[in-house]
Design an enzyme around this catalytic site. Structure first.
Site, short mmCIF file in Angstrom:
data_model
loop_
_atom_site.label_atom_id
_atom_site.label_comp_id
_atom_site.label_asym_id
_atom_site.label_seq_id
_atom_site.Cartn_x
_atom_site.Cartn_y
_atom_site.Cartn_z
N ASP A 7 5.77 2.88 -11.41
CA ASP A 7 4.42 3.39 -11.15
C ASP A 7 4.37 3.95 -9.73
OD1 ASP A 7 1.34 2.78 -12.33
OD2 ASP A 7 1.44 2.93 -10.14
N HIS A 60 2.16 3.73 -7.54
CA HIS A 60 1.60 2.76 -6.58
C HIS A 60 2.50 1.53 -6.51
CE1 HIS A 60 -1.89 5.09 -8.19
NE2 HIS A 60 -2.21 5.13 -6.91
N HIS A 116 -1.02 -4.73 -10.12
CA HIS A 116 -1.72 -4.98 -8.84
C HIS A 116 -2.38 -6.36 -8.77
CE1 HIS A 116 -0.94 -0.94 -7.59
NE2 HIS A 116 -1.71 -0.39 -8.50
N ASP A 139 2.01 7.75 -13.21
CA ASP A 139 1.18 8.47 -12.24
C ASP A 139 1.99 9.09 -11.09
OD1 ASP A 139 1.70 5.86 -11.48
OD2 ASP A 139 -0.40 5.32 -11.11
ZN LIG Z 1 -0.45 3.50 -10.33
#
Ligand SMILES: [Zn+2]
Length: 308
Positions: free
Chosen positions: A159, A161, A122, A243
């Site tokens: 991931d 996200h 991120h 996740d």
């Molecule tokens: Zn994540």
């Protein structure tokens, strides 16, 4: 050939406030799960400042050092905290990615897994966010291209996200293919298919909340794997977040541990077909401790199997 495991105790010195999901226990659980596996254990060096400056401006690094607390916590945003040991941990996480590339590209090991935190995908060019400070996966890609002279590097981010930071850092990099699957809608909100990079070299694969292994496999088989075959990478870097697991508290995808094993095995098979099996994988998210440990173990077992 061997599989390398890169980590460092400094990665446990990045402490987050009580109740924060990105916590020290995550890495402890992953390392415990990997005990006893046939791995070449490597102490992760700190990244050199010049490595970090390959992807982030000097002003950003200075701002982070300024924000580093002598005690307690410094706060970057609502989710992202610094403790006194955070930058040491971040330099180790980035250094692990760089060293992993060195080991794999030189042929000393077949593939490598960096069990590190803080995660990286991120972190944008000049913005720390989402528990991340340095773009470890993007840095690994740039290091492989600029230092080792590779011509094409793929980054695959599974991931849950979106890897907005990696996308930002590789937005105009024609020597990379960035493929990211993510739940949508979900924080950080980016990752739509029309976000495809300056050279069309980014492939975003949004997955609906509640979807599981069937939808994930279709997205990878129909879209990601053909793009990888067309691109012909000389190295595959994986942003390995766990996740999307059905037990994870931060998202609503329903991948099983065996789904992570399937995806890891398929990526190893593609690497064998396309780039001599060369894979560098770095830990991103995963917030249910048992699911994280089980899925990370399945991932690493497939790396080991591929190198055998
Ligand atoms: Zn994540």
């Amino acid at each position: 050939m061997a599989t390398a495991l890169l980590t460092h105790a400094d990665c446990l010195l990045h402490v987050t406030p009580e109740g924060h999901p990105e916590r020290v226990a995550r890495l402890e659980h992953v390392l415990h799960a990997l005990e006893g596996l046939r791995l070449t254990r490597v102490t992760a060096p700190m990244a050199a400042e010049d490595d970090i400056l390959r992807i982030h401006p000097a002003s950003y690094l200075a701002d982070l050092r300024q924000a580093l607390p002598k005690e307690g916590f410094g706060r970057i945003d609502g989710d992202t905290f610094l403790s006194p040991g955070s930058l040491d941990a971040a330099f180790r996480a980035a250094g692990a990615a760089v060293r992993a590339v060195d080991l794999v590209v030189s042929g000393e090991v077949q593939n490598a897994f960096a069990a590190v935190r803080p995660p990286g995908h991120h972190a944008e060019t000049d913005t720390a966010m989402g528990f991340c400070f340095f773009g470890n996966a993007a840095l690994a890609a740039k290091h492989a291209l600029d230092h080792h002279g590779l011509a094409r590097v793929a980054v695959v981010d599974f991931d849950v996200h979106h890897g907005n930071g990696t996308q930002d850092l590789l937005w105009d990099e024609p020597r990379t293919l960035f493929i990211s699957s993510q739940q949508m809608p979900l924080w950080p909100g980016s990752g739509r298919p029309e976000e495809d990079g300056v050279h069309g070299q980014i492939l975003n694969l949004p997955l609906p909340p509640g979807s599981g292994g069937v939808q994930m496999k279709a997205a990878y088989v129909d879209q990601a794997f053909p793009r990888l075959r067309t691109f012909k990478p000389e190295l595959i870097i994986i942003s390995a977040g766990f996740d999307a697991h059905q037990d994870d508290p931060l998202a609503e995808l329903n991948w099983s541990t065996e789904d992570f094993r399937w995806l890891s095995r398929e990526l190893c098979a593609l690497a064998a077909e396309l780039c001599g099996g060369r894979i560098v994988s770095t830990l991103e998210g995963g917030y249910d401790l048992n699911a994280l440990a089980a899925a990370a173990k399945a991932h690493v077992e497939e790396l080991i199997e591929a190198g055998t």
